[in-house]
Design a protein around this motif. Structure first.
Motif, short mmCIF file in Angstrom:
data_model
loop_
_atom_site.label_atom_id
_atom_site.label_comp_id
_atom_site.label_asym_id
_atom_site.label_seq_id
_atom_site.Cartn_x
_atom_site.Cartn_y
_atom_site.Cartn_z
N CYS A 39 -34.33 26.21 17.47
CA CYS A 39 -34.92 27.55 17.26
C CYS A 39 -33.96 28.67 17.66
N GLY A 41 -32.99 29.49 20.58
CA GLY A 41 -33.20 30.02 21.93
C GLY A 41 -34.46 30.86 22.08
N MET A 43 -37.51 29.72 22.40
CA MET A 43 -38.57 28.95 23.05
C MET A 43 -39.62 28.45 22.07
N CYS A 45 -38.99 25.38 20.19
CA CYS A 45 -38.68 24.04 19.67
C CYS A 45 -38.63 22.92 20.71
N CYS A 48 -33.89 21.70 23.23
CA CYS A 48 -32.80 22.02 24.16
C CYS A 48 -33.18 21.53 25.57
N CYS A 86 -32.13 26.76 26.93
CA CYS A 86 -31.95 28.13 26.40
C CYS A 86 -32.50 29.17 27.36
FE1 FES Z 1 -35.55 26.13 21.06
FE2 FES Z 1 -34.61 26.28 23.57
S1 FES Z 1 -33.50 26.31 21.73
S2 FES Z 1 -36.66 26.16 22.91
#
Ligand code: FES
Length: 106
Positions: A39, A41, A43, A45, A48, A86
């Motif tokens: 995603c 960063g 939040m 997905c 990470c 992230c």
């Molecule tokens: Fe998607 Fe961290 S990159 S939640």
């Protein structure tokens, strides 16, 4: 500053990380296997997901609310050391941080 990622198979990669850069960004920039960051960063997905080494756990700070919810959909086991990489931003206290990566993110 630097961070060391230890993949599930034991592969260790040390990367340079700028102040304020997230561990996820640093891993993607340096082609570290084991972090997907689907995603970008925001939040959304949990691909990470990482485990912060106990020595840096306190300095990395607590999970935030959205992070807690998103970790529920992480593919690999969630442990007390689990964070979304992230959401962990580099600062002087985290210099040298060691991060372990789960077996799979998807
Ligand atoms: Fe998607 Fe961290 S990159 S939640």
């Amino acid at each position: 500053m630097n961070a060391t990622f230890i993949a599930f198979d034991g592969t260790t990669t040390q990367v340079e990380v700028d102040e304020g850069e997230s561990l996820m960004q640093a891993a993607i920039t340096n082609d570290v296997n084991g972090i997907v960051g689907e995603c970008g960063g925001s939040m959304m997905c949990a691909t990470c997901h990482c485990y912060i080494d106990d020595a840096w756990l306190e300095a990395a700070g607590p999970r935030n609310d959205g992070e807690e919810d998103m970790l529920e959909s992480a593919t690999s086991e969630v442990r007390p050391q689990s964070r979304l990489s992230c959401q962990v931003k580099m600062n002087a206290e985290l210099d040298g941080i060691v991060v372990r990566l789960p077996e799979t993110q998807i």
